[in-house]
Design an enzyme around this catalytic site. Structure first.
Site, short mmCIF file in Angstrom:
data_model
loop_
_atom_site.label_atom_id
_atom_site.label_comp_id
_atom_site.label_asym_id
_atom_site.label_seq_id
_atom_site.Cartn_x
_atom_site.Cartn_y
_atom_site.Cartn_z
N LEU A 34 35.36 34.48 34.46
CA LEU A 34 36.59 35.00 34.50
C LEU A 34 36.71 35.74 32.89
CD1 LEU A 34 39.02 32.29 35.65
CD2 LEU A 34 38.60 34.36 36.85
N HIS A 187 25.14 39.53 36.50
CA HIS A 187 26.20 40.23 37.27
C HIS A 187 25.97 41.40 37.73
CE1 HIS A 187 30.36 41.28 37.94
NE2 HIS A 187 31.02 41.07 36.48
N TYR A 192 29.75 47.40 37.45
CA TYR A 192 29.16 47.52 36.08
C TYR A 192 27.74 47.91 36.33
CZ TYR A 192 33.38 45.16 34.75
OH TYR A 192 34.73 44.76 34.60
N ARG A 239 25.54 37.72 41.37
CA ARG A 239 26.74 37.98 41.51
C ARG A 239 26.56 39.49 42.46
NH1 ARG A 239 33.08 38.01 39.99
NH2 ARG A 239 33.76 36.18 41.52
N GLY A 308 36.84 35.55 45.77
CA GLY A 308 37.65 36.51 46.23
C GLY A 308 38.97 36.20 46.84
N GLY A 309 40.12 35.82 46.35
CA GLY A 309 41.21 35.80 46.61
C GLY A 309 41.51 34.30 47.11
N GLY A 331 38.90 31.59 40.94
CA GLY A 331 39.40 32.36 39.66
C GLY A 331 40.90 32.11 39.22
#
Length: 377
Positions: A34, A187, A192, A239, A308-309, A331
């Site tokens: 995070l 990452h 990115y 990731r 994710g969520g 997260g």
């Protein structure tokens, strides 16, 4: 407290042990990486010791916040680096704190690529990318909207410059090991730099790093190989977000991209593949979709982490129970509930997060001030 823990609930799938290569995890609840924007001068700060220790359990896996691999990597204010000796020294007590509490922590290696501004770049140069196309959809995680958050047109990397960036990743991984991290996560998501090479809506190159799916994935896989050679493949994770369009970075065939990368990473025998669910098309909201990670899960033979969520234990339990993933990364839930595994064990209510304090630079508020469950008297 011991009586409470023992009689609360039977063991649930999310809280069963799991072995990931050489790491023996006591449960399957992972702290997701995070961005916290509290690392002044691009250097991790002492207040991060408490933040990470609060979220550490014996045998629990934590993935640290995105850490820049070089002086060209930064794209946000107050993000940490891992490219200099002083960065290594700053991270060491934080990692030590996690280890004192019995946890396992990976350093997420990050390069923002074109998701940056000249103000963050050495000598005010242009950010680097696979392309010279600027981002059109200017959406910022901090929501500041000021001049420094506007993304500058990027410089397209040359072949020689790509080699230099791969070496920066290698050096950063070595630095992370020197700081005491147990491993690193590359990452390759969220639009990115690594993602910018993979996605065909961004990568418009005509050399060996562009065009075909294999060519677009060449740079990410060369990064993985370089880091694996440096620190060992069993200490490397990656990731990915093939279905997402974060930071104006989409692909015309995310299913094929995801499966190709999962198969290639499996052959490289890295520790884990950490994938963002297709429902998270943007970084901020869930959407309903028929897309799934089932094919990627099947293609990758190592540890499969989903993110994710995820917020409640029921949904995450189903994921583990149905074999859709080995581990689940949380997260917002882990941010707002530093004792999240315990709350799941007790089926206790969760604190609600405060989105307005996600990306402030305050060393306490929205960082280390979320309450723990009160122990019974």
């Amino acid at each position: 407290m011991e009586k409470e823990e023992a009689t609360s609930t039977e063991s649930i799938p999310l809280l069963t042990p799991y072995t990931m290569k050489t790491f023996h995890l006591s449960h399957r609840v992972v702290l997701a990486p995070l961005s916290r924007l509290r690392s002044y001068n691009f250097t991790a700060q002492p207040h991060a010791i408490l933040y990470y220790k609060q979220r550490t359990t014996k045998g629990g896996l934590l993935i640290g916040e995105a850490s820049g691999i070089s002086d060209t990597a930064q794209g946000l204010p107050n993000t940490p680096g891992i490219w200099k000796k002083e960065h290594v020294e700053a991270w060491r007590p934080i990692v030590d704190g996690v280890h004192e509490n019995g946890g396992i922590i990976f350093c997420q290696l990050w390069h923002s690529g074109r998701v940056s501004n000249t103000c963050f770049q050495p000598n005010g140069r242009s950010p680097i990318s696979s392309t010279n196309k600027p981002i059109q959809n200017q959406q910022f995680i901090g929501g500041s909207g000021d001049a420094d958050s506007q993304y500058s047109p990027p410089h397209r990397l040359t072949i020689d410059e790509i080699s230099n960036v791969i070496n920066d990743f290698r050096t950063a991984a070595r630095n992370a090991m020197e700081a005491g991290f147990d491993g690193v996560e590359i990452h390759g998501a969220n639009g990115y730099l690594v993602d910018q090479f993979m996605k065909d809506q961004v990568n418009d190159r005509t050399d060996q790093y562009g065009g075909s799916l294999e060519n677009r994935c060449r740079f990410p896989l060369e990064v993985v190989q370089a880091i694996s050679e440096e620190i060992g493949c069993e200490r490397v994770g990656m990731r990915l977000s093939p279905f997402a369009n974060y930071n104006d970075s989409a692909d015309s065939d995310p299913h094929s991209l995801g499966v190709f990368m999962a198969e290639a990473l499996s052959q490289l025998r890295i520790a884990y593949c950490h994938v963002i669910q297709p429902r998270m098309v943007t970084q901020f909201e869930r959407v309903e979709t028929r897309d799934s990670l089932a094919s990627m899960r099947k293609a990758f033979k190592g540890t499969f982490i989903v993110a994710g969520g995820y917020y409640d234990r029921e949904e995450a339990n189903r994921v583990i129970e149905n074999g859709e993933a080995d581990l689940v990364a949380f997260g917002r839930a882990f941010l707002a509930n530093p004792d999240l595994p315990r709350r799941f064990r007790l089926n206790a209510p969760l604190n609600m997060y405060d989105r307005s304090t996600f990306y402030t630079d305050d060393p306490v508020v929205g960082y280390t001030d979320y309450p723990f469950l009160e122990d019974p008297v």
